[in-house]
Scaffold this motif. Structure first.
Motif, PDB file in Angstrom:
ATOM      1  N   HIS A 274      37.539  30.979  43.172  1.00 50.86           N
ATOM      2  CA  HIS A 274      37.597  32.441  43.186  1.00 50.86           C
ATOM      3  C   HIS A 274      37.176  33.047  44.525  1.00 50.86           C
ATOM      4  O   HIS A 274      36.882  34.243  44.606  1.00 50.86           O
TER       5      HIS A 274
ATOM      6  N   ILE B 156      41.002  33.949  47.532  1.00 52.16           N
ATOM      7  CA  ILE B 156      42.010  34.998  47.389  1.00 52.16           C
ATOM      8  C   ILE B 156      41.731  36.180  48.316  1.00 52.16           C
ATOM      9  O   ILE B 156      42.649  36.825  48.836  1.00 52.16           O
ATOM     10  N   GLN B 157      40.428  36.478  48.567  1.00 55.88           N
ATOM     11  CA  GLN B 157      40.091  37.584  49.465  1.00 55.88           C
ATOM     12  C   GLN B 157      40.442  37.268  50.911  1.00 55.88           C
ATOM     13  O   GLN B 157      40.678  38.188  51.704  1.00 55.88           O
TER      14      GLN B 157
ATOM     15  N   ASN C  27      44.368  36.525  36.524  1.00 58.80           N
ATOM     16  CA  ASN C  27      45.389  36.446  37.567  1.00 58.80           C
ATOM     17  C   ASN C  27      46.098  37.781  37.776  1.00 58.80           C
ATOM     18  O   ASN C  27      46.716  37.991  38.823  1.00 58.80           O
TER      19      ASN C  27
ATOM     20  N   ARG D 202      44.530  39.286  40.666  1.00 56.42           N
ATOM     21  CA  ARG D 202      45.002  38.682  41.913  1.00 56.42           C
ATOM     22  C   ARG D 202      46.353  39.272  42.327  1.00 56.42           C
ATOM     23  O   ARG D 202      46.605  39.494  43.514  1.00 56.42           O
TER      24      ARG D 202
ATOM     25  N   ARG E 150      45.826  42.539  44.020  1.00 50.47           N
ATOM     26  CA  ARG E 150      45.356  42.343  45.399  1.00 50.47           C
ATOM     27  C   ARG E 150      46.506  41.907  46.301  1.00 50.47           C
ATOM     28  O   ARG E 150      46.640  42.391  47.427  1.00 50.47           O
TER      29      ARG E 150
ATOM     30  N   GLU F 211      37.471  38.670  41.613  1.00 54.76           N
ATOM     31  CA  GLU F 211      38.488  38.805  42.641  1.00 54.76           C
ATOM     32  C   GLU F 211      38.225  40.019  43.533  1.00 54.76           C
ATOM     33  O   GLU F 211      38.913  40.227  44.509  1.00 54.76           O
TER      34      GLU F 211
ATOM     35  N   GLU G 162      38.654  43.184  42.609  1.00 54.66           N
ATOM     36  CA  GLU G 162      39.587  44.270  42.314  1.00 54.66           C
ATOM     37  C   GLU G 162      38.909  45.295  41.430  1.00 54.66           C
ATOM     38  O   GLU G 162      37.883  45.039  40.811  1.00 54.66           O
TER      39      GLU G 162
END
Length: 373
Positions: free
Chosen positions: A77, A80-81, A157, A160, A163, A350, A352
């Motif tokens: 995790h 993703i950023q 997800n 994600r 994002r 995530e 978000e």
């Protein structure tokens, strides 16, 4: 009991989603950007000069060794950023926020852009989707059945995807967003392969798109295929219904009838006085007493006639999807900016702004009409 169950099942709009995406679409109002050259950590990561933290993995290793490793992509995790940076701080505090200067430099760096597109293709494959061409069109991947089943059940997800869509818009690929969102809506609403994603798609994915016309097209498509149709709340109520309710709520204007009656009674009294003063005969006075049949007729005349727009239901679909956006944005932009620190939106791993209400449609905070007026 049945009514309460039905009411609980009806989806709700999320105020936090509306505020978050309004800020994104309008380039983060009141955002204090650092124009001078900072450490450019996002760009340096994409140039393979530094690894992402805290894992210590370089972009080339992610693209070459993590591709197809769905277990790693699912359960890690922190990457993703770094793969899809934003001008927002996520929960991985090692990942730095983008600045407008860094965005400009990123777009000019072919090496970074090439890797960014490879990262996008890797994540699409993870979801069961493939990039078809350079214009952003997408289709089902070979492994779509297995991955769609996973995507339908793995709702984190969806955060994600939000994002990824935002990052595409920040780094020069705004045109890629609409094809992806249209594809997801089609699979969720028409093919019913990923039905659990439809709430996030309408609440978040659609509203990452900055072009109002594109958003309107997507919302019209969604409204056409959404079931049950009466639960589609991403637009104002039908125009003929709203006009009809106004006509019902608007009381019949008694004022005009009252005024006319008063004036007629006054005229009647004046006529009596003048007749007595002039010593007219009783027959003439009798006729003048009986003449105020007019007020009764006038009182019946005024009524709330339906407007011409009510008879034109064809306008409803045009307005139904997106015309509430300007009203919603006005409600979101000014008063809520001041309250932003007082009521922060929930965040997840995530980074978000999806709040849990979006994934559990019955528990959202503000009522529908607060968002749709």
């Amino acid at each position: 009991g049945g009514d309460s169950t039905e009411a609980a099942a009806k989806p709700k709009r999320s105020f936090y989603a509306a505020r978050d995406l309004y800020k994104y679409r309008h380039q983060y109002p009141n955002f204090k950007d650092i124009r001078y050259q900072n450490d450019l950590s996002n760009l340096r990561f994409y140039k393979n000069k530094i690894p992402f933290k805290p894992d210590g993995v370089y972009i080339e290793e992610v693209l070459n060794k993590w591709k197809g490793d769905y277990e790693k992509l699912e359960h890690n995790h922190t990457y993703i950023q770094w793969l899809f940076p934003l001008r927002e701080q996520g929960l991985n505090f090692y990942a730095k926020e983008l600045t407008t200067y860094e965005i400009e430099e990123f777009k000019k760096t072919k090496e970074a852009i090439k890797r960014f597109l490879l990262a996008y293709k890797m994540m699409l494959e993870f979801f069961g989707i493939k990039l078809v061409d350079k214009t952003g069109n997408v289709a089902r991947a070979i492994n779509w059945q297995e991955r769609f089943q996973h995507l339908n059940e793995s709702q984190h997800n969806y955060l994600r995807i939000t994002r990824i869509l935002k990052s595409l818009g920040e780094l020069g690929y705004e045109s890629f967003k609409s094809p992806l969102v249209k594809f997801i809506l089609h699979e969720a609403l028409v093919e019913n392969t990923i039905p659990n994603i439809r709430q996030s798609a309408l609440e978040y994915f659609v509203y990452t798109i900055r072009d109002r016309r594109e958003r309107r097209k997507l919302l019209r498509f969604a409204q056409k295929h959404y079931t049950p149709s009466e639960n589609f709340i991403w637009g104002p109520p039908r125009k003929e219904q709203s006009e009809g309710s106004k006509a019902q709520k608007m009381p019949a204007p008694p004022t005009s009838g009252h005024i006319s009656q008063t004036s007629m009674h006054k005229k009647s009294r004046d006529s009596k006085n003048s007749s007595s003063a002039a010593h007219l005969n009783s027959k003439t006075a009798e006729e003048k007493k009986t003449t105020p049949g007019g007020p009764g007729e006038e009182t019946d005349r005024p009524s709330a006639e339906p407007s011409s727009e009510v008879a034109k239901p064809g306008n409803a679909e045009d307005d139904n999807a997106e015309n509430s956006n300007s009203q919603l944005e006005k409600a979101v932009s000014h008063p809520t900016e001041k309250k932003e620190t007082a009521v922060p939106p929930e965040k997840d791993e995530e980074g978000e702004n999806h709040n849990k209400d979006c994934e559990n449609p019955g528990n959202s905070g503000p009522p529908d009409d607060a968002l749709l007026q």
